[in-house]
Scaffold this active site. Structure first.
Site, PDB file in Angstrom:
ATOM      1  N   THR A 255       0.826  -1.216   0.000  1.00  0.00           N
ATOM      2  CA  THR A 255       0.000   0.000   0.000  1.00  0.00           C
ATOM      3  C   THR A 255       0.855   1.259   0.000  1.00  0.00           C
ATOM      4  O   THR A 255       0.536   2.247  -0.680  1.00  0.00           O
ATOM      5  CB  THR A 255      -0.935   0.000   1.220  1.00  0.00           C
ATOM      6  OG1 THR A 255      -1.826  -1.117   1.125  1.00  0.00           O
ATOM      7  CG2 THR A 255      -1.748   1.282   1.293  1.00  0.00           C
ATOM      8  N   SER A 294      -7.113  -0.894  -6.600  1.00  0.00           N
ATOM      9  CA  SER A 294      -6.712  -1.183  -5.232  1.00  0.00           C
ATOM     10  C   SER A 294      -5.224  -1.506  -5.262  1.00  0.00           C
ATOM     11  O   SER A 294      -4.699  -1.915  -6.309  1.00  0.00           O
ATOM     12  CB  SER A 294      -7.486  -2.376  -4.671  1.00  0.00           C
ATOM     13  OG  SER A 294      -6.870  -2.904  -3.511  1.00  0.00           O
ATOM     14  N   ASN A 296      -4.171  -4.016  -4.181  1.00  0.00           N
ATOM     15  CA  ASN A 296      -4.131  -5.462  -4.353  1.00  0.00           C
ATOM     16  C   ASN A 296      -4.177  -5.922  -5.803  1.00  0.00           C
ATOM     17  O   ASN A 296      -3.945  -7.106  -6.086  1.00  0.00           O
ATOM     18  CB  ASN A 296      -5.265  -6.109  -3.558  1.00  0.00           C
ATOM     19  CG  ASN A 296      -5.178  -5.769  -2.085  1.00  0.00           C
ATOM     20  OD1 ASN A 296      -4.155  -5.278  -1.616  1.00  0.00           O
ATOM     21  ND2 ASN A 296      -6.252  -6.010  -1.354  1.00  0.00           N
ATOM     22  N   THR A 341      35.411 -37.166 -14.718  1.00  0.00           N
ATOM     23  CA  THR A 341      34.202 -37.453 -13.943  1.00  0.00           C
ATOM     24  C   THR A 341      34.645 -37.765 -12.530  1.00  0.00           C
ATOM     25  O   THR A 341      35.632 -38.475 -12.325  1.00  0.00           O
ATOM     26  CB  THR A 341      33.418 -38.644 -14.531  1.00  0.00           C
ATOM     27  OG1 THR A 341      34.268 -39.792 -14.585  1.00  0.00           O
ATOM     28  CG2 THR A 341      32.915 -38.312 -15.928  1.00  0.00           C
ATOM     29  N   SER A 472      46.807 -11.144  -3.202  1.00  0.00           N
ATOM     30  CA  SER A 472      47.135 -11.346  -1.796  1.00  0.00           C
ATOM     31  C   SER A 472      47.839 -10.124  -1.234  1.00  0.00           C
ATOM     32  O   SER A 472      48.597  -9.445  -1.940  1.00  0.00           O
ATOM     33  CB  SER A 472      48.029 -12.571  -1.632  1.00  0.00           C
ATOM     34  OG  SER A 472      48.470 -12.697  -0.293  1.00  0.00           O
ATOM     35  N   SER A 473      47.581  -9.877   0.046  1.00  0.00           N
ATOM     36  CA  SER A 473      48.284  -8.797   0.735  1.00  0.00           C
ATOM     37  C   SER A 473      49.606  -9.280   1.324  1.00  0.00           C
ATOM     38  O   SER A 473      50.389  -8.466   1.815  1.00  0.00           O
ATOM     39  CB  SER A 473      47.401  -8.239   1.855  1.00  0.00           C
ATOM     40  OG  SER A 473      47.107  -9.261   2.801  1.00  0.00           O
ATOM     41  N   LYS A 478      50.735 -13.563  -6.389  1.00  0.00           N
ATOM     42  CA  LYS A 478      49.526 -14.386  -6.396  1.00  0.00           C
ATOM     43  C   LYS A 478      48.393 -13.640  -7.102  1.00  0.00           C
ATOM     44  O   LYS A 478      48.135 -12.478  -6.828  1.00  0.00           O
ATOM     45  CB  LYS A 478      49.109 -14.728  -4.967  1.00  0.00           C
ATOM     46  CG  LYS A 478      48.073 -15.846  -4.873  1.00  0.00           C
ATOM     47  CD  LYS A 478      47.878 -16.250  -3.406  1.00  0.00           C
ATOM     48  CE  LYS A 478      47.057 -17.529  -3.283  1.00  0.00           C
ATOM     49  NZ  LYS A 478      45.687 -17.352  -3.751  1.00  0.00           N
TER      50      LYS A 478
END
Length: 625
Positions: A255, A294, A296, A341, A472-473, A478
């Site tokens: 509403t 409405s 709705n 697989t 990476s830090s 990396k």
């Protein structure tokens, strides 16, 4: 009392509670000044030095110093600035630049301090009035910070009422009292409905269709209908979206969203008719904009339209991603590799076949999305409250559907049973299920890409993903598969959203599901995130993938999976013997077969060629024992 000063103060909303004597006292402290175009009335970060009323000219309110400042508002005659100086000298957060020679009446900050000491009653009235304006601006600032709007509010207020009483809003706002209450009641996600333009376009399309239908049925005066239609078209063209400020998750079955639309459209229509905002006797949010409707039937229809348009965008993004995979399939068509697989060597295939399979599975999901979209082209417009069509003309439902189809260019149809359609949210569950399917399969593709590119020295290292950022830090050199990783996370969110939608749909009761707001929120989030994820995956990953051809060749030659291709020629028992010996000795299948003399090298080259191993071939008969 200077007549111009008196007129400026007497007509200003801030001073309407003052007596003539108090106005005279105030005017005695006021100063008039003229400012040429280009002059600053006040500057951002400068202490507040005066409260002012613009008597003549124009003053632009801007934000920012460098480059091109953001224009927030244009002060016109009768509007005020610097209300905060009635309280303290806290710095301005914006600047005021004269754009047309201006005449201003000001009360300096030191004069305000004298009034506070000499006439506390007058000062108390000024503070109360200033607090109302500042409170209104703070509400608007909060909306701005959460993405709910932008701009500058003048000090003028208008009063609106609903069944709970009266509230004041800035005259600059297009939404009204019911929207205001919703912003206070539902500070849930911090995400306003304006974040979803498809939803705003859908609401405007529905209101336009309703106005056209009601006009045709002679239920709505022509001038009112025309103004509503013009306002709706402006919104569909991108206007006034910042005025849709209610939280996307809300109580009331939508509403608040419907009334937000009704109020914005009504107030814009009033302006188009030469009226002031809030003059609802001429265009009323409920009586006129919401006529024959409405929440709705409006709200679920808006969710369906918005979701349909979101699906269209997702299908387009997935189509481009599919094409990128097909392009890689062509590029890698001659690259032989081992299929796997259960993470173990299986039989040979080409890298091109692997990427083509990714493309095909995405194409299948595009088809399923199109099928799901067809389900949400059935609407319950005309149902009004519960599906009985109360307060609507018998001809309205068919007519509004026809007009809405024309506006949206979608083949919409009215549900055969409006009571069932109003209570049912099954179409949303179906769409969400397909979105989950897309997410699951897209996430599986990203898992494969991360595995195939793992390493680079100690993993599969069959393909190279384009490096996008240091990984990476702490570990130099990396580089991580950040694009597939972020798409994985999007997919996890979509799967979670599907559960929320499922629970919300199940929790509906009797003739209405009140949980449609959270259904819509999760549908929009899923479609939007998947669309962006597909675009990012294509542009920042797939198109830049390369194959490690030498690595792939070496793995094929050393894989025991090659023996499967030899079963029709040397039998299962001999093939098993070769496989075990290869595992025990570390020798390649190719070399072992040649050394045993079971098949000549020339014949072996033909049997183990990429063309023969990666597609069906005529079987040799009888099978050698």
């Amino acid at each position: 009392m200077d007549p111009s000063v008196a007129t400026a103060f007497r007509s200003h909303p801030l001073f309407q509670s003052l007596s003539e004597e108090e106005l005279g006292t105030l005017a005695g402290h006021a100063q008039s000044k003229r400012c040429p175009a280009g002059a600053y009335v006040f500057r951002e970060s400068q202490p507040r030095r005066a409260f002012g009323v613009l008597v003549k000219g124009r003053v632009q309110i801007v934000k920012g110093f460098n480059g091109r400042p953001q224009v927030l508002h244009l002060l016109t005659e009768g509007e005020s600035f610097g209300e905060g100086s009635l309280l303290d000298d806290y710095p301005h957060s914006t600047s005021g630049i004269v754009t047309e020679d201006a005449e201003i009446v000001e009360i300096p900050r030191d004069a305000v301090a004298r009034i506070a000491g000499e006439n506390p009653q007058l000062y108390g009235k000024l503070v109360t009035a200033a607090a109302q304006v500042i409170s209104s601006r703070l509400r608007y600032a909060n909306a701005l910070l959460s993405g709910r709007g932008s701009g500058y509010l003048s000090g003028e207020l208008r009063t609106e009422h609903d069944l709970l009483g009266e509230r004041q809003l800035s005259v600059d706002l297009y939404y009204g009292v019911q929207t205001l209450r919703a912003t206070e009641n539902f500070p849930i996600t911090g995400i306003p409905v304006s974040q979803y333009p498809h939803l705003i376009h859908a609401l405007a399309a529905i209101k336009e269709a309703a106005a056209l239908a009601n006009k045709e049925l002679e239920l709505l005066p022509g001038d009112v209908a025309d103004a509503i239609v013009r306002a709706c078209r402006e919104i569909r063209d991108g206007g006034l979206h910042a005025q849709f400020v209610v939280d996307v998750v809300q109580g009331g079955a939508g509403t608040s969203t419907n009334m937000n639309a009704n109020e914005v459209i009504a107030n814009r229509a009033l302006e188009l008719m030469g009226r002031r905002k809030g003059e609802y006797e001429h265009v009323h949010p409920n009586n006129h904009v919401n006529l024959s409707q409405s929440t709705n039937d409006v709200y679920p229809t808006a969710l369906k339209l918005a979701t349909h348009w979101g699906i269209d965008g997702l299908v387009l993004a997935l189509g481009e991603l599919r094409d990128a995979f097909f392009a890689k399939g062509t590029e890698f068509a001659d690259v032989l590799k081992m299929g796997r697989t259960q993470l173990q060597d299986a039989v040979p295939m080409t890298l091109g076949q692997e990427f083509n399979a990714f493309a095909v599975t995405i194409g299948e999901d595009m088809d399923r999305l199109r099928e799901a979209a067809a389900l949400i082209r059935e609407t319950n417009m005309g149902a009004t409250a519960i599906g009985t069509g109360i307060n609507s003309d018998p001809r309205y439902a068919a007519l509004v559907c026809e007009r809405l189809s024309e506006i949206t260019q979608l083949e919409l149809k009215t549900a055969p049973d409006l009571i069932e359609a109003t209570a049912d949210t099954g179409a949303f569950v179906q769409v969400s299920g397909v979105l989950k399917r897309v997410a699951v399969k897209l996430s599986k593709i990203c898992n494969d890409l991360r595995l195939l590119s793992s390493g680079p020295r100690t993993g599969l290292n069959e393909i190279n993903l384009p490096p996008m950022q240091p990984g990476s830090s702490i570990m130099p050199g990396k580089v991580n598969p950040v694009i597939p990783e972020v798409v994985n996370q999007v997919c996890f969110q979509v799967v979670g959203n599907d559960l929320t939608i499922t629970m919300a749909a199940e929790a509906g009761q009797l003739q209405l599901n009140v949980f449609e707001p959270v259904i819509g929120f999760n549908l929009f989030q899923s479609t939007d995130m998947l669309t962006r994820a597909a675009i990012v995956l294509r542009e920042r990953c797939i198109v830049g993938i390369t194959a490690n051809r030498e690595r792939l060749r070496q793995m094929v030659e050393h894989s025991i999976g090659l023996v499967t291709a030899l079963v029709p020629y040397i039998g299962y028992e001999r093939s098993t013997e070769v496989a075990l010996e290869a595992l025990q000795t570390g020798s390649g299948v190719w070399d072992l077969i040649c050394s045993k003399g079971w098949i000549s090298r020339d014949d072996l080259d033909k049997i183990l060629s990429p063309e023969r191993m990666t597609r069906p071939q005529p079987m040799p008969h009888p099978v050698e024992s």
